[in-house]
Design an enzyme around this catalytic site. Sequence first.
Site, PDB file in Angstrom:
ATOM      1  N   GLY A  37       0.790  -1.207   0.000  1.00  0.00           N
ATOM      2  CA  GLY A  37       0.000   0.000   0.000  1.00  0.00           C
ATOM      3  C   GLY A  37       0.829   1.266   0.000  1.00  0.00           C
ATOM      4  N   MET A  38       2.064   1.182   0.483  1.00  0.00           N
ATOM      5  CA  MET A  38       2.900   2.371   0.561  1.00  0.00           C
ATOM      6  C   MET A  38       3.962   2.427  -0.523  1.00  0.00           C
ATOM      7  SD  MET A  38       1.840   4.212   3.156  1.00  0.00           S
ATOM      8  CE  MET A  38       3.224   5.253   3.630  1.00  0.00           C
ATOM      9  N   LYS A  56      11.767  -0.633   1.686  1.00  0.00           N
ATOM     10  CA  LYS A  56      10.499  -0.227   1.083  1.00  0.00           C
ATOM     11  C   LYS A  56      10.593   1.199   0.555  1.00  0.00           C
ATOM     12  CE  LYS A  56       6.758   0.155   3.665  1.00  0.00           C
ATOM     13  NZ  LYS A  56       5.577  -0.280   4.414  1.00  0.00           N
ATOM     14  N   ASP A 154      -3.682  -2.937   9.678  1.00  0.00           N
ATOM     15  CA  ASP A 154      -3.843  -3.587   8.373  1.00  0.00           C
ATOM     16  C   ASP A 154      -3.417  -5.046   8.448  1.00  0.00           C
ATOM     17  OD1 ASP A 154      -4.610  -3.721   5.716  1.00  0.00           O
ATOM     18  OD2 ASP A 154      -2.651  -3.133   4.956  1.00  0.00           O
TER      19      ASP A 154
END
Length: 384
Positions: A37-38, A56, A154
């Site tokens: 999601g990021m 990430k 999440d």
Amino acid sequence: MVFRYPAPVTERPRPIVGPDYLVAGRYRLQSKLGGGGMGAVWLATDRLLHRDVAIKQVLTTQGLSEAEAQEVRSRIMHEGRVAAKLSHEHAIAVYDVVLEAGEPWLVMEYLPSRSVAKALALVDRLSPIEVAQIGAQVADALAAAHSAGIVHRDIKPGNILVADRGDEVGMVKLSDFGISSGANDATEEIGDVITGTPAYLPPEVARGARPTTASDVFSLGATLYTAIEGQPPYGFDDDSNVIVERAAMAQIVPPTRSGPLTDVLLHMMEPAPQRRPTMTEARNEILTAAFGPGTAPYILKAPVRTEDGTIPAWAARNSAAGLRSPLSSPLPRPQRAQAATPAAPQPKSKSFDFSALGPNAGPLAVAIGLLIGLLIIIVLVVAL
């Protein structure tokens, strides 16, 4: 008078990120592991400590206003600070947060693994005994996170990793605190944005409430439900808005395959947050339901195993079922009360019962004994 027009503002070209790209002068990218999601997640080499890491990359801020871009940068830096608070054997560790070309990158522990989501793509569903181990270990990590004031927000099958090779094969770790926050962090405004994955949303979050530790309990319950049942608790639908509506109304499909975990899962997925267990209570309920009381030391620190003590085939890359774990004894099971069974009758002695000879049995028994002895002596003498 001469008018001079200002030169057009040109945006600085962004570097092309790919294999061999060097982040912050230290982390050399190797290959892309996936996306979230990021942003994209890369396998990289830490040139300083000579180890592999997962790093990430935040989704590009190109096209955003400077204020919006700064908000994204602040958010990921906040993520790094929050996640770095947590140190637990069943949670992916965060090592560093760095800025590269004006954008933050999150440097994390690299675990060669297969997510529960990928496992479900291979085998459709997992057994309750395997899911109980996964659930207890993730709940243990989340209990520690909640104690540190961290809400994950999440939890889903794609964020639960199971090591699929090496010495750690079968070990479970929760990943991606990508939208995590401090439980007391009041920097976010409640608005129209719903945080989380629709299939695992608690009803209160689907209705717009702020996620809490109780929300994590529901999402973990929904994740374990999905692993056992082979479908999410709200069923399937291509329209995510339909799923959110079902979540808001707590329209859970009753579980049919969860066996001993049925009551625990329904407790974790109570529509009212105040009726759910804490994460610590949920962990203990899972352990007791599946394995009995006092079994935490055998489950929480061990790799996922089948009932006979082997690593499941879905958890071991390029391996058939039957790979033995370091603790390869069969899993403990709860002791169930059993009805008392009558003692087996003892076989009767084959010796002669002298009591049948009446009141003179004593002297008569002595005489018979002497006679038998005399006969034995006579036989021996004749033989010599």
